[in-house]
Design an enzyme around this catalytic site. Structure first.
Site, PDB file in Angstrom:
ATOM      1  N   TRP A 325      35.635  76.903  24.563  1.00 45.16           N
ATOM      2  CA  TRP A 325      34.919  78.004  23.926  1.00 45.16           C
ATOM      3  C   TRP A 325      35.897  79.059  23.427  1.00 45.16           C
ATOM      4  O   TRP A 325      35.666  79.687  22.384  1.00 45.16           O
ATOM      5  CB  TRP A 325      33.949  78.631  24.936  1.00 45.16           C
ATOM      6  CG  TRP A 325      33.224  79.839  24.419  1.00 45.16           C
ATOM      7  CD1 TRP A 325      32.029  79.873  23.747  1.00 45.16           C
ATOM      8  CD2 TRP A 325      33.645  81.210  24.523  1.00 45.16           C
ATOM      9  NE1 TRP A 325      31.687  81.157  23.445  1.00 45.16           N
ATOM     10  CE2 TRP A 325      32.662  81.999  23.904  1.00 45.16           C
ATOM     11  CE3 TRP A 325      34.754  81.833  25.076  1.00 45.16           C
ATOM     12  CZ2 TRP A 325      32.759  83.389  23.829  1.00 45.16           C
ATOM     13  CZ3 TRP A 325      34.863  83.209  25.002  1.00 45.16           C
ATOM     14  CH2 TRP A 325      33.870  83.968  24.386  1.00 45.16           C
ATOM     15  N   HIS A 326      36.994  79.252  24.150  1.00 45.60           N
ATOM     16  CA  HIS A 326      37.935  80.315  23.798  1.00 45.60           C
ATOM     17  C   HIS A 326      38.694  80.034  22.503  1.00 45.60           C
ATOM     18  O   HIS A 326      39.113  80.975  21.824  1.00 45.60           O
ATOM     19  CB  HIS A 326      38.935  80.542  24.940  1.00 45.60           C
ATOM     20  CG  HIS A 326      38.371  81.344  26.062  1.00 45.60           C
ATOM     21  ND1 HIS A 326      37.594  80.788  27.063  1.00 45.60           N
ATOM     22  CD2 HIS A 326      38.449  82.664  26.351  1.00 45.60           C
ATOM     23  CE1 HIS A 326      37.234  81.732  27.917  1.00 45.60           C
ATOM     24  NE2 HIS A 326      37.732  82.875  27.512  1.00 45.60           N
ATOM     25  N   GLY A 327      38.891  78.792  22.157  1.00 50.91           N
ATOM     26  CA  GLY A 327      39.605  78.532  20.923  1.00 50.91           C
ATOM     27  C   GLY A 327      39.846  77.074  20.657  1.00 50.91           C
ATOM     28  O   GLY A 327      39.766  76.231  21.564  1.00 50.91           O
TER      29      GLY A 327
END
Length: 477
Positions: A325-327
């Site tokens: 989700w973060h990247g």
């Protein structure tokens, strides 16, 4: 427009004045003003992506109503999955398409096949991960009949696009924020005062801690091949405080700004670096995201109620998805995997909920054990942060490898960089302040709060100005 910019310093007082002195007659006028302000706030990055935000808002608003009205389960499922797939589709295209295309091409190349992936020349819409999750939780809650659909489009639009939380959270729930936007707010001086103090403290974290640590962390990570063991350890510590000061600082500002308008947002950080184990860390770090994955992914998968392999599977799924989700980079996936490995022994030994109470220290052996456990948990966290910060997995591995192989613990970086010792002293002071305030929601409160606020403002102006601001890390997510 950034919270730490001159533009926002002008924008916020104008909206505040209009909100309480011009558009204060009814709930509808208050909400309408906040939506206009939110859309302007968002369009300052790229006005073209404003259409994406509006479309996403209308999609979840309409599908939510259709789910509630559905006369058959098939009809309800149709609208439910339409919302889920379209939302995740937009997120996948803008955030992950190029990543998957390049990764697949590299996989083919590794087996001798040539591939020329077609890449999209688009920038990532700011905040898409956050407002997409706002909408997803709303639709999921309606489908499972936890809440009723919202029929007032203005109220729902404000829930999704409210500018303090729009671009970097916290990730709000309809059960928490929607009831607040459906009633007229009355001005409360004490709440507004607390909001101002929380904004100031957030700026302290961002400008003084995060931005200053970033200078040192970047210098070490960008030149890690020439750094010795001690310098590399310092680099990981600097980044740990950079990302904490940056993201928790943003969250404090968001909560403080929201208090100015009589709205309460979810708390996103609770002094995570004082955690006694990794499970406690994840109850205290980015709380809105951790709880989102717990409620909408971990528990539906069976949580920890199944057998051994289900527990292991669910633990790794939630951490890997959280990392992703973060990247769109394998470094974030590895970061999630490492945290799953950290968490697994606690889960299997049923000790992941041991440290639920507040920390109480006395002059005894048990307190020493608590301090050592905090230091150990922080060390594990810093190790994982290396993968989060590194550009590639190879860079992270080499960074950690050099810590071990260099075997040089001289003050290399401290001696070569100006103000290095002062920076370490600043971090120590910050940790002591955080420790002293760990039972407070607003650190600048209580006795002599005005004096503390003035001193904090003076420190902010000494370390930076509104014309020389740095972007928040989580804007890229």
């Amino acid at each position: 427009m950034f919270f730490n910019s001159l533009a926002f310093a002008v924008f916020l007082p104008i909206v505040f004045f209009l909100y309480w002195f011009v558009f204060n007659k009814t709930k509808s006028t208050q909400n309408a003003l906040l939506i206009i302000a939110s859309y302007y706030f968002y369009s300052c990055w790229d006005w073209r992506f404003l259409f994406l935000l509006v479309f996403s808002t209308f999609l979840d608003y309409y599908t939510g109503i259709q789910i509630e009205k559905g006369k058959s389960e098939n009809s309800r499922k149709f609208w439910f999955w339409l919302s889920i797939l379209v939302n995740l589709g937009f997120l996948g295209i803008f955030k992950y398409y190029n990543f998957f295309a390049v990764s697949f091409s590299q996989l083919l190349s590794s087996v001798g096949l040539k591939a020329s992936p077609i890449l999209l020349e688009v920038i990532l819409p700011v905040g898409i991960s956050f407002y997409t999750f706002h909408g997803l939780s709303y639709v999921i809650d309606i489908y499972y009949k936890r809440i009723k659909a919202e029929y007032n489009f203005v109220d729902y639009s404000l829930f999704v696009s409210y500018f303090p939380l729009l671009v970097a959270g916290p990730i709000e729930r309809a059960t928490h924020l929607l009831p607040q936007v459906k009633v007229k707010r009355e001005f409360n001086f004490q709440t507004a005062k607390e909001g101002v103090y929380q904004i100031i403290w957030g700026l302290v974290k961002k400008v003084i801690i995060a931005d200053t640590c970033a200078t040192y962390a970047n210098a070490i990570f960008d030149n890690y091949t020439s750094m010795n063991s001690f310098s590399l350890i310092l680099g990981a510590i600097y980044f740990a405080f950079q990302i904490y000061g940056d993201f928790s600082g943003y969250s404090d500002i968001a909560l403080g700004v929201s208090k100015l308008f009589g709205l309460d947002l979810l708390r996103n950080f609770n002094y995570p670096y004082f955690s006694r184990d990794i499970a406690e860390f994840w109850r205290r770090w980015h709380i809105s995201l951790s709880s989102w994955f717990r409620d909408y992914l971990y528990i539906p998968l069976g949580g920890s109620k199944g057998g051994l392999w289900m527990k292991i599977r669910n633990t790794f799924i939630i951490f890997l998805v959280s990392g992703f989700w973060h990247g769109a980079n394998w470094t974030y996936v590895v970061w999630g995997f490492i945290n799953a490995v950290y968490f697994l022994p606690l889960l299997l030994s049923n000790s992941n909920r041991n440290n639920m109470g507040e920390i109480q220290l006395k002059f005894n052996f048990d307190s020493l054990k608590i301090l050592l456990s905090i230091l150990y948990t922080f060390s594990l966290t810093c190790l994982a942060w290396v993968f989060f910060r590194a550009k590639t997995i190879s860079d992270a591995v080499q960074y950690l490898k050099r810590i071990i192989t260099s075997k040089n613990f001289s003050f290399q970086y401290l001696d070569n960089e100006r103000y290095s010792y002062e920076m370490l002293l600043l971090i120590v002071i910050f940790v002591l302040v955080e420790w002293n305030n760990r039972k407070k929601v607003e650190p600048i409160s209580g006795r002599m709060s005005t004096v503390k606020a003035v001193l904090a403002i003076m420190a902010i102006m000494a370390f930076g100005t509104f014309s020389d601001y740095k972007e928040f890390i989580y804007f890229q997510f």
